[in-house]
Design an enzyme around this catalytic site. Structure first.
Site, PDB file in Angstrom:
ATOM      1  N   GLU A  70     -26.187 -65.488 -72.211  1.00 52.32           N
ATOM      2  CA  GLU A  70     -25.224 -64.405 -71.983  1.00 52.32           C
ATOM      3  C   GLU A  70     -24.393 -64.600 -70.714  1.00 52.32           C
ATOM      4  O   GLU A  70     -23.240 -64.164 -70.644  1.00 52.32           O
ATOM      5  CB  GLU A  70     -25.946 -63.051 -71.893  1.00 52.32           C
ATOM      6  CG  GLU A  70     -26.627 -62.605 -73.168  1.00 52.32           C
ATOM      7  CD  GLU A  70     -28.070 -63.079 -73.247  1.00 52.32           C
ATOM      8  OE1 GLU A  70     -28.795 -62.589 -74.120  1.00 52.32           O
ATOM      9  OE2 GLU A  70     -28.464 -63.943 -72.424  1.00 52.32           O
ATOM     10  N   THR A  77     -43.143 -75.299 -55.559  1.00 54.50           N
ATOM     11  CA  THR A  77     -41.686 -75.388 -55.489  1.00 54.50           C
ATOM     12  C   THR A  77     -41.035 -75.862 -56.783  1.00 54.50           C
ATOM     13  O   THR A  77     -39.819 -75.842 -56.904  1.00 54.50           O
ATOM     14  CB  THR A  77     -41.265 -76.357 -54.364  1.00 54.50           C
ATOM     15  OG1 THR A  77     -41.715 -77.685 -54.695  1.00 54.50           O
ATOM     16  CG2 THR A  77     -41.869 -75.936 -53.033  1.00 54.50           C
ATOM     17  N   VAL A 136     -41.817 -57.223 -48.592  1.00 49.17           N
ATOM     18  CA  VAL A 136     -41.888 -56.366 -47.402  1.00 49.17           C
ATOM     19  C   VAL A 136     -42.183 -54.935 -47.831  1.00 49.17           C
ATOM     20  O   VAL A 136     -42.025 -54.566 -48.999  1.00 49.17           O
ATOM     21  CB  VAL A 136     -40.569 -56.415 -46.593  1.00 49.17           C
ATOM     22  CG1 VAL A 136     -40.397 -57.767 -45.929  1.00 49.17           C
ATOM     23  CG2 VAL A 136     -39.366 -56.102 -47.481  1.00 49.17           C
ATOM     24  N   GLY A 176     -30.255 -35.163 -66.531  1.00 51.34           N
ATOM     25  CA  GLY A 176     -30.788 -35.696 -67.781  1.00 51.34           C
ATOM     26  C   GLY A 176     -29.963 -35.202 -68.950  1.00 51.34           C
ATOM     27  O   GLY A 176     -29.050 -34.387 -68.792  1.00 51.34           O
ATOM     28  N   CYS A 217     -27.587 -31.297 -61.420  1.00 55.16           N
ATOM     29  CA  CYS A 217     -26.914 -31.416 -62.717  1.00 55.16           C
ATOM     30  C   CYS A 217     -27.654 -30.588 -63.773  1.00 55.16           C
ATOM     31  O   CYS A 217     -27.583 -29.365 -63.756  1.00 55.16           O
ATOM     32  CB  CYS A 217     -26.788 -32.885 -63.110  1.00 55.16           C
ATOM     33  SG  CYS A 217     -25.573 -33.186 -64.412  1.00 55.16           S
ATOM     34  N   HIS A 276     -24.018 -34.629 -58.249  1.00 51.85           N
ATOM     35  CA  HIS A 276     -25.125 -35.546 -57.943  1.00 51.85           C
ATOM     36  C   HIS A 276     -25.075 -35.954 -56.469  1.00 51.85           C
ATOM     37  O   HIS A 276     -24.488 -36.988 -56.127  1.00 51.85           O
ATOM     38  CB  HIS A 276     -25.040 -36.791 -58.831  1.00 51.85           C
ATOM     39  CG  HIS A 276     -25.391 -36.550 -60.256  1.00 51.85           C
ATOM     40  ND1 HIS A 276     -26.666 -36.717 -60.749  1.00 51.85           N
ATOM     41  CD2 HIS A 276     -24.631 -36.135 -61.304  1.00 51.85           C
ATOM     42  CE1 HIS A 276     -26.681 -36.421 -62.044  1.00 51.85           C
ATOM     43  NE2 HIS A 276     -25.464 -36.062 -62.405  1.00 51.85           N
ATOM     44  N   GLU A 298     -27.270 -37.283 -54.709  1.00 56.99           N
ATOM     45  CA  GLU A 298     -28.018 -38.513 -54.422  1.00 56.99           C
ATOM     46  C   GLU A 298     -27.118 -39.740 -54.325  1.00 56.99           C
ATOM     47  O   GLU A 298     -27.472 -40.729 -53.666  1.00 56.99           O
ATOM     48  CB  GLU A 298     -29.099 -38.743 -55.486  1.00 56.99           C
ATOM     49  CG  GLU A 298     -28.595 -39.112 -56.874  1.00 56.99           C
ATOM     50  CD  GLU A 298     -28.343 -37.914 -57.781  1.00 56.99           C
ATOM     51  OE1 GLU A 298     -28.369 -38.091 -59.020  1.00 56.99           O
ATOM     52  OE2 GLU A 298     -28.114 -36.817 -57.242  1.00 56.99           O
TER      53      GLU A 298
END
EC number: 6.3.4.2
Length: 545
Positions: free
Chosen positions: A149, A188, A241, A352, A379, A515, A517
């Protein structure tokens, strides 16, 4: 200054974190005073991710100008100050759609349309257009090298490197260097084979980012450099991390930004990562913790709520708190009752679509309202709160949304049939409209009511937030709900659409149609999330007394 291009590819396996690595490098270059942007090229045939299942693809990130894009663009905006637009993300489907549209229009003058040159030329044109005005553009190619793709994208970038000159291009390849416990060493060979795959299509990587659960030993880095024909200093070890916000410092410590600047012959000051150091300090030194219950229908894949998750963490940084997220399937609230909500300090119902689990969300909003638990609805989470209040307080016992019941007697939430976009253009939608690309999308102005909690949190009268919805509060039934006490504290620019509601006589109950966020960052946070997490912590302190 000529624009410089960094092409980011991935090999061996998917989900290595190309987007995070690209964003982290961008953050360092930005900290050196460079104007940086990032693009994501997605190999799937969907025109955009707008109609894709969140449980397969993760969240849909909405840009300022209303593009429905890959969640990686959310990472980009959280790491750098540059805002993403529709130019920063395109798919195979979008490329083919545009080429076919041009063919029908006769733009190719009867030529036989082929992948090379027509598809690859369209890809190159879009990359160049998106790079305008920037010193450095980082281009991430989705998928894994070797996938069929992604071949047109890789070929297009190979050609682009020739066209703009290799002195203005750099290929950065992420690979996996696994540690084999039984052998007691990292291997590797997968990296060597991945680079060989890239070479087979004419691309020699300049930088290798080696992902592992540990730092790659110097002798293994030297081995990778030798067999992959890359400078040893350009073999970067990227270990796992605890926080993704540690990665800019980790890359800088190995001189990746210096290598890039030298390659492009850029003279710029050393990177000042003070802001990121402050983020990490706050993250490592919380003064308390809260547990937020996130009640949704896509909880089996946390990436479906990626920006919400990150915004909660950012709010934790703002308040010096550690935020624990408890994912609760809204259907569990229906089948097991509100007992599954016990023990959380705050409740968040995110966006949603569809009826599944809706009644569980309504019961959740009722539980939060009646038990004085801080609630943030986003929302659909706002529409849920409105339906609950209409049913249980305002006496509209058959209240519902026409999304869930087209024939409901009291549709307090209904399809938006007409609205204005950010440019003031009128958009129209009917029940017969396509699902894809037909919502109220992107940044919209919102006016906040004086004296409201929202106005207090934002500290100003007019704000701009991003939207992604096709249903809204039905103004016909709104007066009866307001008479019962619900406060509308945010309205659209034309004062026709409800943007924010608040429940009075409650410690903290705020719900918004937009939204928030999507605009939260680790360095700045977001006022709604910061206020919500602070209220949840106050509730937590009461519960432990």
């Amino acid at each position: 200054m000529a624009t410089n291009y960094i092409f980011v590819t991935g090999g061996v396996v998917s989900s290595l974190g190309k987007g995070i690595a690209a964003a982290s490098l961008a953050a360092i270059l930005e900290a050196r005073g460079l104007n940086v942007t990032i693009m994501k090229l997605d190999p799937y045939i969907n025109v955009d991710p707008g109609t894709m299942s969140p449980t397969q693809h993760g969240e849909v990130f909405v840009t300022q100008d209303g593009a429905e894009t890959d969640l990686d663009l959310g990472h980009y905006e959280r790491f750098i100050r540059t805002k993403m637009t529709k130019r920063n993300n395109f798919t195979t489907g979008k490329i083919y759609s545009e080429v076919l549209r041009k063919e029908r229009r006769g733009d190719y003058l009867g030529a036989t349309i082929q992948v090379i040159p027509h598809i690859t030329n369209e890809i190159k044109d879009r990359v160049i257009a998106g790079a305008q005005g920037h010193d450095v553009v980082i281009v991430e190619v989705g998928g894994t090298v070797g996938d069929i793709e992604s071949l047109p994208f890789l070929e297009a970038l190979r050609q682009l490197a020739v066209q703009v000159g290799r002195e203005h291009t750099l290929f950065m390849h992420l690979t996996l260097v696994p540690y084999i416990p039984t052998a007691g060493e990292v291997k590797t060979k997968p990296t060597q084979h991945s680079v060989k795959e890239l070479l087979s299509i004419g691309i020699q990587p300049d930088v290798l980012i080696c992902r592992s659960d540990r730092m790659i030993p110097p002798n293994e880095r030297a081995k990778i450099a030798l067999f992959c024909n890359v400078a040893e200093r350009a073999v970067i070890s990227l270990k796992d991390v605890n926080s993704i916000y540690q990665i800019p410092a980790l890359l800088k410590s190995q001189g990746l930004d210096d290598f890039v600047c030298e390659r492009f012959r850029l003279t710029c000051p050393e990177a000042d990562l003070t802001e990121w150091e402050q983020v990490l300090y706050k993250q490592a030194n919380p003064v308390g913790e809260v547990t937020i219950g996130m009640v949704g229908k896509y909880t089996e894949l946390p990436d479906a709520y990626k920006s919400v998750n990150e915004a909660l963490k950012h709010a934790g940084l703002t308040n010096r708190l550690s935020v624990n997220i408890k994912y609760i399937d809204s259907q569990d609230v229906e089948t097991k009752g509100v007992e599954v909500l016990k023990g959380v300090d705050g409740i968040l119902v995110p966006g949603g679509f569809g009826y599944r689990g809706v009644e569980g969300k309504i019961r959740t909003a009722q539980y939060a309202r009646e038990n004085k638990i801080p609630y943030l609805g986003i929302c659909l989470g706002m529409q849920i709160a409105l339906i609950e209040y209409a049913r249980n307080v305002a006496g509209l016992t058959k209240a519902n949304s026409s999304e869930f019941d087209k024939d409901c007697e009291q549709p307090v939430v209904a399809l938006i049939t007409e609205w204005q976009d950010a440019e003031g253009n009128t958009e129209v939608r009917t029940d017969e409209s396509d699902l894809g690309g037909t919502m109220r999308l992107g940044a919209q102005q919102c006016h906040l009511v004086s004296g409201s909690r929202a106005r207090e949190l934002y500290g100003k009268e007019t704000i701009e937030e991003r939207h992604r919805h096709r249903y809204e509060v039905n103004n016909t039934l709104l007066p009866q709900i307001e008479k019962a006490g619900l406060k509308v504290t945010g309205l659209s620019a034309d004062k026709k659409l409800v943007e924010i509601i608040e429940v009075p006589n409650h410690p903290w109950f705020v719900a918004c149609q937009f939204h928030p966020e999507f605009t939260s960052t680790p360095r700045d946070g977001h006022p709604l999330f910061a206020g919500f997490v602070k209220a949840a912590y106050e509730n937590h302190k009461k519960s432990v007394k």
